[in-house]
Motif scaffolding. Structure first.
Motif, short mmCIF file in Angstrom:
data_model
loop_
_atom_site.label_atom_id
_atom_site.label_comp_id
_atom_site.label_asym_id
_atom_site.label_seq_id
_atom_site.Cartn_x
_atom_site.Cartn_y
_atom_site.Cartn_z
N CYS A 92 0.83 -1.21 0.00
CA CYS A 92 0.00 0.00 0.00
C CYS A 92 0.86 1.25 0.00
CB CYS A 92 -0.93 -0.01 1.21
SG CYS A 92 -2.19 -1.29 1.18
N LYS A 93 1.95 1.23 0.74
CA LYS A 93 2.85 2.38 0.82
C LYS A 93 3.50 2.64 -0.55
CE LYS A 93 6.49 4.22 3.87
NZ LYS A 93 7.54 4.62 2.93
N LEU A 94 3.91 1.58 -1.23
CA LEU A 94 4.53 1.73 -2.55
C LEU A 94 3.55 2.31 -3.56
CD1 LEU A 94 6.52 -1.62 -2.73
CD2 LEU A 94 7.51 0.67 -2.63
N GLU A 95 2.30 1.87 -3.48
CA GLU A 95 1.28 2.39 -4.40
C GLU A 95 1.00 3.86 -4.10
OE1 GLU A 95 -1.47 2.51 -7.47
OE2 GLU A 95 0.06 0.99 -7.00
N LYS A 96 0.87 4.18 -2.82
CA LYS A 96 0.58 5.55 -2.42
C LYS A 96 1.70 6.50 -2.79
CE LYS A 96 -0.71 8.25 1.68
NZ LYS A 96 -0.96 8.20 3.16
N GLU A 97 2.93 6.02 -2.71
CA GLU A 97 4.09 6.89 -2.94
C GLU A 97 4.72 6.69 -4.32
OE1 GLU A 97 6.77 6.17 0.29
OE2 GLU A 97 5.45 7.12 1.79
N ALA A 98 4.00 6.09 -5.23
CA ALA A 98 4.57 5.79 -6.55
C ALA A 98 5.04 7.05 -7.27
CB ALA A 98 3.55 5.04 -7.41
N GLN A 99 4.21 8.09 -7.29
CA GLN A 99 4.60 9.32 -7.97
C GLN A 99 5.80 9.96 -7.27
OE1 GLN A 99 2.29 13.15 -7.76
NE2 GLN A 99 1.92 12.71 -9.92
N ARG A 100 5.77 10.01 -5.96
CA ARG A 100 6.87 10.60 -5.19
C ARG A 100 8.18 9.87 -5.50
NH1 ARG A 100 9.25 9.17 -0.35
NH2 ARG A 100 10.28 10.88 0.80
N ASN A 101 8.14 8.54 -5.58
CA ASN A 101 9.36 7.78 -5.83
C ASN A 101 9.94 8.07 -7.21
OD1 ASN A 101 9.43 6.56 -3.29
ND2 ASN A 101 8.13 4.86 -3.95
N TRP A 102 9.07 8.25 -8.22
CA TRP A 102 9.58 8.58 -9.55
C TRP A 102 10.09 10.02 -9.59
CZ3 TRP A 102 11.45 5.74 -13.13
CH2 TRP A 102 11.01 4.42 -13.27
N ASP A 103 9.43 10.90 -8.87
CA ASP A 103 9.90 12.28 -8.82
C ASP A 103 11.29 12.35 -8.16
OD1 ASP A 103 8.56 14.45 -10.02
OD2 ASP A 103 8.44 15.48 -8.10
N LEU A 104 11.48 11.57 -7.10
CA LEU A 104 12.79 11.52 -6.45
C LEU A 104 13.84 10.90 -7.37
CD1 LEU A 104 11.78 10.43 -2.83
CD2 LEU A 104 12.70 12.65 -3.54
N HIS B 142 11.88 -8.56 -2.37
CA HIS B 142 11.54 -7.52 -3.33
C HIS B 142 10.32 -7.88 -4.20
CE1 HIS B 142 15.14 -4.88 -2.90
NE2 HIS B 142 15.62 -6.00 -2.35
N LYS B 143 9.72 -9.00 -3.95
CA LYS B 143 8.60 -9.45 -4.77
C LYS B 143 7.28 -8.92 -4.20
CE LYS B 143 6.89 -13.61 -7.07
NZ LYS B 143 7.09 -15.07 -7.21
N ILE B 144 6.52 -8.23 -5.04
CA ILE B 144 5.23 -7.67 -4.63
C ILE B 144 4.12 -8.68 -4.92
CG2 ILE B 144 3.57 -5.80 -4.98
CD1 ILE B 144 5.96 -4.08 -5.95
N SER B 145 4.13 -9.24 -6.14
CA SER B 145 3.17 -10.26 -6.55
C SER B 145 3.80 -10.98 -7.74
CB SER B 145 1.82 -9.63 -6.92
OG SER B 145 1.95 -8.72 -7.99
N GLU B 146 3.05 -11.86 -8.37
CA GLU B 146 3.60 -12.63 -9.49
C GLU B 146 4.17 -11.70 -10.57
OE1 GLU B 146 2.37 -16.50 -12.15
OE2 GLU B 146 0.81 -15.06 -11.60
N ASN B 147 5.46 -11.83 -10.84
CA ASN B 147 6.17 -11.08 -11.89
C ASN B 147 6.26 -9.58 -11.61
OD1 ASN B 147 6.25 -13.57 -13.16
ND2 ASN B 147 4.56 -13.09 -14.55
N PHE B 148 6.00 -9.15 -10.39
CA PHE B 148 5.98 -7.73 -10.03
C PHE B 148 6.92 -7.51 -8.85
CE2 PHE B 148 3.05 -4.00 -8.62
CZ PHE B 148 3.71 -3.12 -9.47
N TYR B 149 7.90 -6.59 -9.02
CA TYR B 149 8.97 -6.40 -8.05
C TYR B 149 9.17 -4.93 -7.73
CZ TYR B 149 10.18 -11.23 -9.27
OH TYR B 149 10.15 -12.58 -9.48
N VAL B 150 9.81 -4.68 -6.58
CA VAL B 150 10.17 -3.32 -6.19
C VAL B 150 11.69 -3.20 -6.17
CG1 VAL B 150 10.01 -3.89 -3.71
CG2 VAL B 150 9.94 -1.49 -4.47
N ARG B 151 12.18 -2.10 -6.75
CA ARG B 151 13.61 -1.82 -6.73
C ARG B 151 13.99 -1.15 -5.41
NH1 ARG B 151 11.84 0.35 -11.80
NH2 ARG B 151 12.39 -0.98 -13.59
N GLN B 152 15.29 -0.96 -5.22
CA GLN B 152 15.79 -0.35 -3.99
C GLN B 152 15.24 1.06 -3.79
OE1 GLN B 152 17.44 -1.68 -1.59
NE2 GLN B 152 18.35 -3.54 -2.43
#
Length: 279
Positions: free
Chosen positions: A42-54, A209-219
């Motif tokens: 949920c945190k990754l989804e909520k902060e997706a735009q912020r993470n790309w902006d950073l 780092h695995k979120i769901s099937e075939n879906f991962y989060v980077r550092q």
């Protein structure tokens, strides 16, 4: 490519994959079953735009190389040769690594360009090659913001979506295709390229780092999904597109300095908006 091969893992259920995995790679993927917590998802989804902006704050315009290969991979992006005016929508334009080379190659091309990151859009506008008579750059969350707020309905000849959809949650991907469908002309094309299942980058993720099937989060908090051709085909057909081309592309990335040659897997596709709605 790897010499020792074995069968692919169960995630690729209905299609034959062109890259076979080594026993070591297969074991690694099969053992990577631990998912990140629901709180972190949920945190990754909520902060997706912020993470790309950073990401763009840290890397400025220096992370990606200019994409001079796009017109080689997609004939539709080549200059027609008849002075015909064309309109392209580039979704996920980043800092303009694809759009500025295309503007120089094709003087009859007008480009709408959008990105999730406001900082990336500003970098596009600050580029010395930015010409408001040929480029309309704007910030947009493709999963919820209507493209028609910035682009007239049914006015775009082509849309390019290059390494963009993989950063979006799989449950929201269909919304992106439906959004694009509205601004494309009947007979318009959607040009797609993104990470494919068993790409080297997918196999490099460590546990946790695995979120769901075939879906991962980077550092850095940005996310990456790895596609099968069947998955992309289903998404597009669900949104009203027809398939003109949909295939895996295998490449090798060579790092001469480190003496590495790694296999890359991409999915490359061309989808069409029908000339008339299906009855």
């Amino acid at each position: 490519m790897d010499k020792e091969t074995c069968s692919t893992i169960p995630q690729n259920k209905t299609e034959e994959h062109p890259r076979k995995l080594t026993e070591k790679e297969l074991e690694k993927l099969l053992n990577d079953s631990e998912l990140v917590s629901e709180f972190k998802k949920c945190k990754l989804e909520k902060e997706a735009q912020r993470n790309w902006d950073l990401f763009y704050k840290r890397n400025s315009v220096n992370f990606f190389k200019d994409r001079h290969w796009t017109s080689r991979e997609f004939d539709e992006l080549k200059e027609p040769g008849n002075n015909k005016k064309q309109t392209l929508l580039e979704v996920g334009c980043g800092v303009g690594n694809a759009l500025f080379p295309l503007l120089q190659e094709n003087p009859n091309l007008m480009i709408h360009a959008c990105d999730f990151s406001p900082r990336a859009v500003q970098f596009v506008k600050d580029n010395s090659l930015y010409d408001e008579s040929r480029v309309n750059a704007f910030q947009c969350d493709l999963t919820k913001d209507e493209l028609m707020d910035n682009i007239p309905e049914g006015s775009v000849d082509m849309t390019s979506m290059l390494f963009v959809l993989s950063a979006i949650h799989p449950e929201k991907m269909a919304d992106v295709f439906k959004n694009i469908y509205k601004v494309l002309k009947p007979g318009g094309v959607l040009l797609f390229r993104d990470y494919g299942l068993y790409d080297h980058a997918m196999l490099r993720f460590s546990k946790g780092h695995k979120i769901s099937e075939n879906f991962y989060v980077r550092q850095d908090g940005t996310r990456a999904f790895y596609f099968t051709t069947d998955f992309v085909k289903d998404l597009c057909e669900e949104s009203g597109f027809t398939v003109a081309k949909n295939e895996y592309v295998l490449r090798e990335t060579v790092n001469k300095k480190e003496g590495l040659c790694v296999p890359r897997v991409f999915v490359q596709s061309t989808f069409l908006k029908p000339e008339s709605p299906a009855s």
